[in-house]
Scaffold this motif. Structure first.
Motif, short mmCIF file in Angstrom:
data_model
loop_
_atom_site.label_atom_id
_atom_site.label_comp_id
_atom_site.label_asym_id
_atom_site.label_seq_id
_atom_site.Cartn_x
_atom_site.Cartn_y
_atom_site.Cartn_z
N VAL A 181 0.82 -1.21 0.00
CA VAL A 181 0.00 0.00 0.00
C VAL A 181 0.86 1.26 0.00
O VAL A 181 0.50 2.28 -0.60
CB VAL A 181 -0.97 -0.01 1.20
CG1 VAL A 181 -0.23 0.16 2.53
CG2 VAL A 181 -2.04 1.07 1.04
N GLY A 182 2.01 1.21 0.66
CA GLY A 182 2.88 2.39 0.72
C GLY A 182 3.41 2.79 -0.64
O GLY A 182 3.55 3.99 -0.94
N ASN A 183 3.70 1.80 -1.47
CA ASN A 183 4.23 2.09 -2.80
C ASN A 183 3.21 2.85 -3.65
O ASN A 183 3.53 3.87 -4.27
CB ASN A 183 4.61 0.77 -3.48
CG ASN A 183 5.32 0.98 -4.80
OD1 ASN A 183 6.09 1.91 -4.96
ND2 ASN A 183 5.04 0.12 -5.75
N TYR A 184 1.97 2.36 -3.66
CA TYR A 184 0.93 3.01 -4.45
C TYR A 184 0.52 4.35 -3.84
O TYR A 184 0.09 5.26 -4.55
CB TYR A 184 -0.27 2.08 -4.60
CG TYR A 184 0.09 0.76 -5.23
CD1 TYR A 184 0.78 0.72 -6.44
CD2 TYR A 184 -0.20 -0.45 -4.63
CE1 TYR A 184 1.14 -0.48 -7.03
CE2 TYR A 184 0.15 -1.66 -5.20
CZ TYR A 184 0.83 -1.66 -6.40
OH TYR A 184 1.19 -2.85 -6.98
N MET A 185 0.64 4.47 -2.52
CA MET A 185 0.36 5.74 -1.86
C MET A 185 1.28 6.83 -2.39
O MET A 185 0.85 7.97 -2.65
CB MET A 185 0.53 5.60 -0.35
CG MET A 185 0.35 6.89 0.43
SD MET A 185 1.01 6.79 2.10
CE MET A 185 2.80 6.74 1.76
N VAL A 186 2.56 6.50 -2.57
CA VAL A 186 3.53 7.47 -3.09
C VAL A 186 3.14 7.91 -4.50
O VAL A 186 3.23 9.10 -4.84
CB VAL A 186 4.95 6.87 -3.07
CG1 VAL A 186 5.93 7.77 -3.80
CG2 VAL A 186 5.41 6.64 -1.64
N TYR A 187 2.70 6.97 -5.34
CA TYR A 187 2.25 7.32 -6.68
C TYR A 187 1.05 8.27 -6.63
O TYR A 187 0.98 9.25 -7.40
CB TYR A 187 1.87 6.07 -7.47
CG TYR A 187 3.05 5.30 -8.00
CD1 TYR A 187 3.75 5.74 -9.13
CD2 TYR A 187 3.47 4.12 -7.40
CE1 TYR A 187 4.82 5.03 -9.63
CE2 TYR A 187 4.55 3.40 -7.88
CZ TYR A 187 5.22 3.86 -9.00
OH TYR A 187 6.29 3.16 -9.49
#
Length: 312
Positions: A181-187
Motif C-alpha cells: 500500500v505504501g508504494n501506491y500511496m507514493v504514486y
C-alpha cells in the motif's frame, strides 16, 4: 566539387564515430538484457517441447506438445489459475482505495506527515521473505498475536486457524495489502501534487463541496497516474510468489497455490517445500501458459483503458 566531397566524407565519418560511441555505451546494457532476459525466455520456450529432469538427471527427450496437453488437463494448475485471479482481484480491490485514502490524508502539509509517509512506505522495501515470516508469526494459530488480541478483546472465543483452508487466502491478501500500500500511496501523492490548485479553487468557487470536488475534479485528473497504478498492481499480483511461498507454500491442499508458485516448484522443488521431482519441461510449459494468461489480462486492461480514454 572536390572540396565538397571531402567535407561530405568528413561529415559521414563524424556521424559514424558518434554512432559508434552511442552504441558502445548501450552495449553493456544490451549484453545484460540478452543474457538475463532474452536467453532465459528462449531457454524456457525450448524446453516446453522436452521431457527433462534437470542437469545430471536425464537427457532431454523431445515429446512435442505433451507438456502443453498435460497443462490443459492439470486440475491443480487450473485451481492455481483461479486462486491467482481471486488473489489479484481481492488485493487490487483493497490496496487501491487504501492507498488513495492514505494519500489524501498525508498529502497535506502538516507536521509529522513526512514521517508517517516513510513509515507506511517502509514495508515496500522490506524483503518479501521477511514480511511473510513476520505475518506467519502474527497469524499463527497457537501463539500468534492476532488470535491473542482478539481473544483478549472478547471478539473471538477461541483461536482461529488463519493459515487454514478457510482463511489462508484472506491472510495472504492482508499481507500483500500491508506490504504494497505504501508504494501506491507514493504514486497517488505524486499525482495529487500535479493537480492544478486553480482547478480545485474554481470548483470551490462554483459551490462544489469536498466530496463533489473529489469526485468530479480530483479523481478524473488522477486518471493517468491511476492507469499506471492499476497496471503495476495487476502485474505485481500475477507475479507474486515470495509471500505465498513463505506464508503458506501454496497450501493447505493447494488452497492458496498461485500460477507463479506452481510453475516455480517444478524447477526448484526443494526450495518450494514440495516432494515433486524436478521437471524442467513441464515447468517450462506451465510458466509459458501462465505468461500467456497474464499477457492476455494485460492486453485486455490496456484495451479497456484506451476505450475509457476515448469516452472521457
Amino acid at each position: 566539387m572536390h572540396q565538397s566531397n571531402i567535407i561530405s566524407a568528413s561529415k559521414r565519418k563524424r556521424i559514424i564515430l558518434d554512432n559508434l560511441r552511442s552504441y558502445s555505451m548501450l552495449l553493456p546494457n544490451l549484453i545484460l538484457f540478452l543474457a538475463f532476459s532474452v536467453y532465459p525466455v528462449i531457454w524456457t520456450l525450448r524446453f516446453v517441447f522436452y521431457r527433462y529432469g534437470g542437469y545430471g538427471a536425464s537427457v532431454p527427450k523431445f515429446v512435442g506438445f505433451d507438456n502443453l496437453i498435460r497443462v490443459f488437463g492439470d486440475q491443480i494448475y487450473w485451481k492455481a489459475v483461479r486462486n491467482t485471479f481471486v488473489y489479484a482481484g481481492a488485493k487490487i480491490l483493497f490496496i487501491i482505495p487504501a492507498a488513495f485514502f492514505l494519500a489524501l490524508l498525508l498529502n497535506r502539509k502538516r507536521k509529522g506527515n513526512g514521517q508517517l509517509q516513510s513509515i507506511i512506505f517502509m514495508p515496500t522495501i522490506m524483503s518479501s521473505a521477511v514480511m511473510g515470516l513476520v505475518f506467519y508469526l502474527l497469524f499463527n494459530v497457537y501463539n500468534g498475536q492476532i488470535n491473542r488480541y482478539l481473544m483478549d478483546w472478547n471478539i473471538i472465543s477461541g483461536p482461529i486457524n488463519w493459515l487454514g483452508k478457510d482463511h489462508a487466502m484472506k491472510t495472504l491478501v492482508i499481507t500483500a495489502v500491508w506490504g504494497g500500500v505504501g508504494n501506491y500511496m507514493v504514486y497517488f501523492i505524486a499525482g495529487l501534487q500535479q493537480i492544478s490548485q486553480e482547478a480545485l479553487e474554481s470548483a470551490r468557487i462554483d459551490g462544489a463541496g469536498r466530496l463533489q470536488t473529489l469526485w468530479f475534479v480530483t479523481i478524473p485528473m488522477l486518471g493517468p497516474i491511476l492507469k499506471i497504478i492499476l497496471m503495476l498492481s495487476i502485474t505485481a499480483a500475477f507475479s507474486d510468489i515470495n509471500t505465498v511461498m513463505v506464508l503458506t507454500e501454496g497450501g493447505p491442499t493447494n488452497a492458496t497455490m498461485v500460477m507463479a508458485l506452481y510453475g516455480y516448484q517444478f524447477f526448484f522443488p526443494v526450495s518450494a517445500g514440495t516432494s515433486i521431482t524436478p521437471q524442467y519441461g513441464y515447468g517450462a510449459a506451465v510458466s509459458t501458459v501462465s505468461a500467456l494468461i497474464a499477457g492476455i489480462v494485460t492486453v485486455l486492461y490496456l484495451i479497456l483503458s484506451r476505450k475509457m480514454d476515448d469516452v472521457y
